[in-house]
Design a protein around this motif. Structure first.
Motif, short mmCIF file in Angstrom:
data_model
loop_
_atom_site.label_atom_id
_atom_site.label_comp_id
_atom_site.label_asym_id
_atom_site.label_seq_id
_atom_site.Cartn_x
_atom_site.Cartn_y
_atom_site.Cartn_z
N THR A 141 0.85 -1.20 0.00
CA THR A 141 0.00 0.00 0.00
C THR A 141 0.88 1.24 0.00
O THR A 141 1.64 1.46 0.94
N GLU A 142 0.79 2.03 -1.06
CA GLU A 142 1.49 3.32 -1.11
C GLU A 142 0.44 4.43 -1.00
O GLU A 142 -0.66 4.28 -1.52
N TRP A 143 0.81 5.50 -0.34
CA TRP A 143 -0.12 6.63 -0.26
C TRP A 143 0.64 7.94 -0.17
O TRP A 143 1.81 7.97 0.19
N PRO A 187 9.26 5.80 4.26
CA PRO A 187 8.97 6.96 3.42
C PRO A 187 9.27 6.56 1.98
O PRO A 187 10.31 5.98 1.71
N GLU A 188 8.35 6.85 1.05
CA GLU A 188 8.53 6.45 -0.36
C GLU A 188 9.28 7.52 -1.14
O GLU A 188 9.83 8.46 -0.56
N TYR A 189 9.25 7.40 -2.45
CA TYR A 189 10.06 8.23 -3.33
C TYR A 189 9.73 9.73 -3.21
O TYR A 189 10.60 10.58 -3.09
N PHE A 194 4.30 7.49 1.39
CA PHE A 194 4.72 6.43 2.30
C PHE A 194 4.27 5.08 1.76
O PHE A 194 3.43 5.01 0.86
N GLU A 195 4.81 4.03 2.37
CA GLU A 195 4.37 2.69 1.99
C GLU A 195 4.34 1.78 3.20
O GLU A 195 5.22 1.86 4.08
N VAL A 196 3.34 0.91 3.24
CA VAL A 196 3.35 -0.17 4.23
C VAL A 196 3.08 -1.47 3.49
O VAL A 196 2.28 -1.52 2.56
N ILE A 239 5.39 10.94 -9.26
CA ILE A 239 5.49 9.48 -9.35
C ILE A 239 4.23 8.96 -8.68
O ILE A 239 3.74 9.55 -7.73
N GLY A 240 3.72 7.86 -9.14
CA GLY A 240 2.41 7.46 -8.62
C GLY A 240 2.45 6.58 -7.39
O GLY A 240 3.50 6.21 -6.88
N ASN A 241 1.24 6.26 -6.94
CA ASN A 241 1.04 5.25 -5.91
C ASN A 241 0.71 3.93 -6.59
O ASN A 241 -0.31 3.81 -7.27
N GLY A 242 1.56 2.93 -6.38
CA GLY A 242 1.28 1.61 -6.91
C GLY A 242 0.45 0.80 -5.93
O GLY A 242 0.28 1.18 -4.77
N GLY A 243 -0.05 -0.32 -6.40
CA GLY A 243 -0.73 -1.29 -5.54
C GLY A 243 -0.21 -2.67 -5.90
O GLY A 243 -0.94 -3.53 -6.36
N HIS A 244 1.11 -2.83 -5.70
CA HIS A 244 1.77 -4.07 -6.15
C HIS A 244 1.19 -5.27 -5.41
O HIS A 244 0.90 -5.20 -4.23
N VAL A 245 1.11 -6.38 -6.14
CA VAL A 245 0.53 -7.60 -5.57
C VAL A 245 1.59 -8.70 -5.58
O VAL A 245 2.18 -8.98 -6.62
N LEU A 296 -1.79 7.35 -16.40
CA LEU A 296 -0.87 8.46 -16.17
C LEU A 296 0.28 7.99 -15.28
O LEU A 296 1.38 8.53 -15.32
N ARG A 297 0.02 6.98 -14.48
CA ARG A 297 1.06 6.41 -13.61
C ARG A 297 1.90 5.35 -14.32
O ARG A 297 3.11 5.25 -14.08
N LEU A 298 1.26 4.55 -15.18
CA LEU A 298 1.90 3.35 -15.74
C LEU A 298 2.92 3.74 -16.80
O LEU A 298 2.72 3.52 -18.00
N ALA A 302 9.73 4.16 -13.99
CA ALA A 302 9.17 4.72 -12.75
C ALA A 302 8.89 3.61 -11.73
O ALA A 302 8.14 3.81 -10.79
N TRP A 303 9.48 2.42 -11.98
CA TRP A 303 9.25 1.24 -11.13
C TRP A 303 7.78 0.83 -11.10
O TRP A 303 7.31 0.22 -10.15
N ALA A 304 7.06 1.25 -12.13
CA ALA A 304 5.64 0.91 -12.18
C ALA A 304 5.39 -0.36 -13.01
O ALA A 304 4.27 -0.83 -13.07
N LEU A 337 3.44 -8.46 -9.01
CA LEU A 337 2.85 -7.72 -10.13
C LEU A 337 2.97 -6.25 -9.80
O LEU A 337 2.29 -5.75 -8.90
N LYS A 338 3.86 -5.58 -10.53
CA LYS A 338 4.15 -4.19 -10.20
C LYS A 338 3.28 -3.19 -10.93
O LYS A 338 3.23 -2.01 -10.60
N CYS A 339 2.60 -3.66 -11.96
CA CYS A 339 1.89 -2.70 -12.83
C CYS A 339 0.58 -2.20 -12.22
O CYS A 339 0.05 -1.19 -12.65
#
Ligand code: GLU
Ligand code: MG
Length: 447
Positions: A141-143, A187-189, A194-196, A239-245, A296-298, A302-304, A337-339
């Motif tokens: 979870t990034e926010w 703390p994120e980029y 942030f990310e947890v 840079i966006g907020n990802g929801g990597h799985v 717009l994020r993908l 950008a590690w997306a 899955l980073k996308c």
């Protein structure tokens, strides 16, 4: 039935002891918005047995609360029952007096509703079980915190913990008190980002946890006078907020991502599952990157994970294979899955990924050669030779892939599949004339 009554009685006593007075029941719609109804604790008996009424029109809600309307979906008529999963009922640590439970949707006749996303996950988990397989999954979870937020300073900077440390501590404490196992927080980029990450669990549990984690971050932020955004992009140039799985496939106690003779130590079943996911990735993009804002994020570099390829620990591959530290590889090896981002409905994500992976197992698919660089810097001819391509550049393109996916259509069933397509098409139209800035502004505080 008597058992259930006694069980509800115990849950009620526990909730009363925790000071709970109102219970929020949530579901996530096809546009990826978590929505809720709430009832006083005293109604929990009734609720656990019969549920609370809700309109099926929510299947067609868009990110701006307007609705899509098709022949098969939408309109003012009909009613469903929302039934809490009492196994996940938990007092909300950062919202004293409140508890939360994810809810399943049923028809008034008591039959599972074909548009219910949690039922979809359960069906896919059963299909895996029929093959002797199970999965562990987990969301990152990034926010981003809104203007005036904490944590300005360098990317991943220790210095950022000076002003955000107390806030992050409250996030971790609240999650832990709610039974969510936190693996990492940082703390994120971007400033204020942030990310947890939380421990892997069964697929339905992972999707439920994703909803709970976001709500917890939201409420802790609110208590600190802050506002959290999980939108794919929160500033037009950011840079966006990802929801990597993350996912691993298991047969009993054996992690099929490890100890085999396939690439990077995968077993043949583990490889086939990932090959199935990779094959369906353009269609899965319409599930995991479900909004015009998602595209717009993908972006490359950008590690997306904007390219359809897999690679060992490659953060620019949509499918990153993670072996983990050598001494823990048998337990930890997994794929990421980073996308995907958090506009996605996490239940649709886990169900669709399982469906795509199982199709790979059924057809004994093999992975192509791994890709070990940033595809954005490669010669296009070389990329084509290797079969590495950009994931869809926009929602329209992704939706055309989804429409053509027999695997996902069959797995979801016509009702759910049709409502997802209707919402995707309507959101494309909704943002067709929007600039990047307008799209970001319209979605920043919605997810
Ligand atoms: N923020 C990046 C994204 O949108 C991910 C950064 C990371 O790999 O943690 O996916
Ligand atoms: Mg991250």
């Amino acid at each position: 039935m008597a058992d259930r009554a006694a069980w509800v009685e115990r849950a009620m006593a526990g909730m009363t002891e925790a000071g709970v007075r109102v219970v929020a029941l949530s579901w996530v719609d096809n546009a990826g918005i978590s929505r809720a109804k709430a009832v006083p604790l005293g109604r929990l008996h009734q609720l656990a047995g019969h549920g609370v009424g809700m309109s099926p029109v929510f299947d067609t809600f868009l990110v701006d609360d307007s609705t899509a309307r098709t022949d098969g979906h939408g309109g003012p008529c009909g009613d469903l029952l929302l039934l809490p999963d009492m196994n996940r009922l938990v007092p909300l640590a950062a919202q004293p007096g409140w508890a939360w439970a994810p809810a399943d949707r049923y028809g008034q006749d008591g039959a599972p509703y074909p548009g219910c996303h949690r039922s979809f996950v359960n069906r896919m988990v059963r299909r895996a079980a029929d093959l002797g397989l199970s999965l562990l999954m987990g969301f990152e979870t990034e926010w981003s915190l809104g203007p005036g937020g904490l944590g300005d300073g360098p990317a991943y900077g220790l210095s950022r913990l000076a002003d955000s440390g107390a806030y992050l501590l409250d996030v971790v404490d609240a999650l832990t008190a709610q039974g969510v196992e936190v693996l990492q927080v940082h703390p994120e980029y971007e400033p204020g980002q942030f990310e947890v990450s939380t421990a892997a669990e069964d697929p339905l549990g992972a999707a439920d946890t994703a909803v709970l984690v976001r709500h917890t971050v939201r409420t802790v932020s609110h208590a600190h006078g802050l506002r959290a955004s999980f939108a794919p992009l929160t500033t037009p140039s950011g840079i966006g907020n990802g929801g990597h799985v993350h996912l691993s496939l298991w047969r009993g106690e054996e992690n099929l991502m490890h100890g085999g003779t396939g690439p990077r130590g995968m077993t043949s079943e583990g490889e086939a599952f990932l090959a199935g996911v990779l094959r369906s990735l353009p269609a899965l993009t319409a599930i995991g990157c479900p909004a015009p804002a998602s595209y717009l994020r993908l972006a490359p570099s950008a590690w997306a994970g904007a390219y359809r390829c897999w690679g060992w620990e490659n953060r620019e591959a949509a499918l990153r294979f993670v072996t983990g530290p050598a001494h823990e590889a048998s337990r930890c090896a997994n794929a990421e899955l980073k996308c995907f981002d958090q506009a996605a409905n996490p239940y649709l994500v886990v169900g669709s990924v399982i469906a795509a992976g199982l199709a790979g197992c059924e057809e004994a698919l093999r992975l192509p050669e791994e890709y070990s660089d940033d595809p954005a810097h490669a010669d296009p001819v070389e990329l084509e030779r290797r079969g590495v391509e950009r994931l869809p550049a926009g929602l329209d393109e992704a939706v055309r892939h989804l429409e053509g996916s027999a695997v996902l259509r069959k797995a979801m069933g016509d009702h759910l599949f049709g409502s997802v397509l209707a919402v995707r098409d309507a959101e494309s139209v909704l943002f067709a004339d929007s600039t990047r800035t307008q799209t970001v502004e319209a979605t920043r505080w919605r997810y």
